[in-house]
Design a protein around this motif. Structure first.
Motif, short mmCIF file in Angstrom:
data_model
loop_
_atom_site.label_atom_id
_atom_site.label_comp_id
_atom_site.label_asym_id
_atom_site.label_seq_id
_atom_site.Cartn_x
_atom_site.Cartn_y
_atom_site.Cartn_z
N LEU A 138 0.78 -0.78 0.45
CA LEU A 138 -0.31 0.19 -0.32
C LEU A 138 0.57 1.44 0.07
N GLY A 139 2.16 1.15 0.39
CA GLY A 139 2.99 2.94 0.74
C GLY A 139 3.35 2.26 -0.65
N ILE A 140 4.02 1.20 -0.88
CA ILE A 140 4.49 2.05 -2.82
C ILE A 140 3.44 2.07 -3.58
N SER A 141 2.05 1.78 -3.43
CA SER A 141 1.40 2.42 -4.57
C SER A 141 1.31 3.68 -4.18
N VAL A 142 1.10 4.35 -2.68
CA VAL A 142 0.50 5.13 -2.77
C VAL A 142 1.99 6.40 -3.47
N ALA A 143 3.13 5.54 -2.99
CA ALA A 143 4.61 7.43 -3.13
C ALA A 143 4.13 6.85 -4.83
N MET A 144 4.19 5.97 -5.93
CA MET A 144 3.79 5.92 -6.81
C MET A 144 2.37 6.50 -7.40
N ILE A 145 1.47 6.20 -7.17
CA ILE A 145 0.37 7.65 -7.76
C ILE A 145 1.16 9.37 -6.96
N TRP B 298 3.76 10.06 -7.34
CA TRP B 298 5.14 10.27 -8.10
C TRP B 298 4.79 10.39 -9.85
N ALA B 299 3.24 9.89 -9.89
CA ALA B 299 2.82 9.17 -11.26
C ALA B 299 1.85 11.01 -11.56
N VAL B 300 1.68 11.25 -10.23
CA VAL B 300 0.99 12.83 -10.42
C VAL B 300 1.33 14.12 -10.34
N PHE B 301 2.58 13.94 -9.61
CA PHE B 301 3.66 15.21 -10.09
C PHE B 301 4.24 14.71 -10.70
N THR B 302 4.97 14.29 -11.94
CA THR B 302 5.90 14.41 -12.22
C THR B 302 5.41 14.15 -14.96
N THR B 303 3.63 13.69 -13.87
CA THR B 303 3.36 13.29 -15.47
C THR B 303 3.40 14.72 -16.57
N ASN C 66 6.77 10.33 -23.63
CA ASN C 66 7.57 9.62 -22.42
C ASN C 66 6.88 10.89 -21.21
N ALA C 67 5.56 9.38 -20.96
CA ALA C 67 5.64 9.54 -19.62
C ALA C 67 5.47 8.56 -18.70
N THR C 68 6.50 8.00 -18.45
CA THR C 68 7.53 7.31 -17.90
C THR C 68 6.78 6.95 -16.39
N ALA C 69 6.43 7.55 -15.34
CA ALA C 69 6.11 7.14 -14.04
C ALA C 69 4.89 6.73 -14.58
N VAL C 70 3.39 7.00 -15.17
CA VAL C 70 2.32 6.79 -15.70
C VAL C 70 2.60 4.91 -15.78
N GLY C 71 3.40 4.49 -16.90
CA GLY C 71 3.84 3.77 -17.37
C GLY C 71 4.60 2.30 -16.77
N VAL C 72 5.10 2.63 -15.43
CA VAL C 72 5.36 2.82 -14.78
C VAL C 72 4.55 2.18 -13.57
N TYR C 73 3.53 3.35 -13.25
CA TYR C 73 2.51 2.70 -12.77
C TYR C 73 1.45 1.54 -13.12
N LEU C 74 1.33 1.74 -14.49
CA LEU C 74 0.26 0.48 -14.75
C LEU C 74 0.66 -0.64 -14.52
N TYR C 75 1.90 -0.55 -15.53
CA TYR C 75 2.79 -1.99 -14.48
C TYR C 75 2.91 -2.26 -13.04
N TRP C 76 3.27 -1.57 -12.12
CA TRP C 76 3.08 -1.99 -11.17
C TRP C 76 1.35 -2.83 -10.71
N GLY C 77 0.39 -2.28 -11.06
CA GLY C 77 -1.12 -2.21 -11.23
C GLY C 77 -1.23 -3.41 -11.96
N TYR C 78 -0.70 -4.14 -12.89
CA TYR C 78 -0.31 -5.31 -13.49
C TYR C 78 -0.11 -6.38 -12.43
#
Length: 145
Positions: free
Chosen positions: A13-20, A22-27, A35-47
């Protein structure tokens, strides 16, 4: 074992919140940036989380069946029902002939991708309807007891 599971869930849960964050503030705000890297990594994290949940559910169900083998009949009926829902959803989705616009490539997504996504949506709708019906049935049956 229960403590390990509890701490693992808190860590995920902590990793997921941190990645959210990251995705929101760096996109980038510019939709033409490819190259929206944060969103792509977050999608793979969801998978990954979805796969981990699937494995945990299957392992848990298998362990439960080993402890109580009389539940195998119900588990097989549930498995057949799930496979039937997936097959019916796939045939319904493959019967649709709409196209989904791919804004990034100025075209349309290929047919296979749209059938898979439509199948997943139909399965989701059936699962949510089942959850709502189950919750209503549970509430009514508890109230009548």
């Amino acid at each position: 074992m229960e403590k390990i599971l509890k701490y693992s869930l808190v860590a995920l849960l902590g990793i997921s919140v941190a990645m959210i964050f990251w995705a929101v503030f760096t996109t980038p705000e510019d939709p033409t940036v490819e190259n929206a890297t944060a969103v792509g990594v977050y999608l793979y994290w969801g998978y990954f989380l979805m796969g981990a949940a699937l494995v945990a559910a299957l392992v848990g169900a298998g362990m439960d069946l080993l402890k109580k083998p009389e539940g195998i009949k119900g588990a097989l009926i549930a498995l057949v029902a799930v496979v039937a829902i997936i097959v019916v959803a796939y045939f319904i989705a493959s019967g649709h002939d709409f196209q989904i616009v791919d804004l990034g490539n100025q075209g349309y997504f290929e047919r296979k991708a749209t059938v898979i996504s439509d199948t997943c949506l139909i399965i989701f709708y059936v699962a949510m309807a089942g959850a709502v019906i189950s919750a209503i049935y549970s509430a009514v049956s508890d109230a009548l007891k």
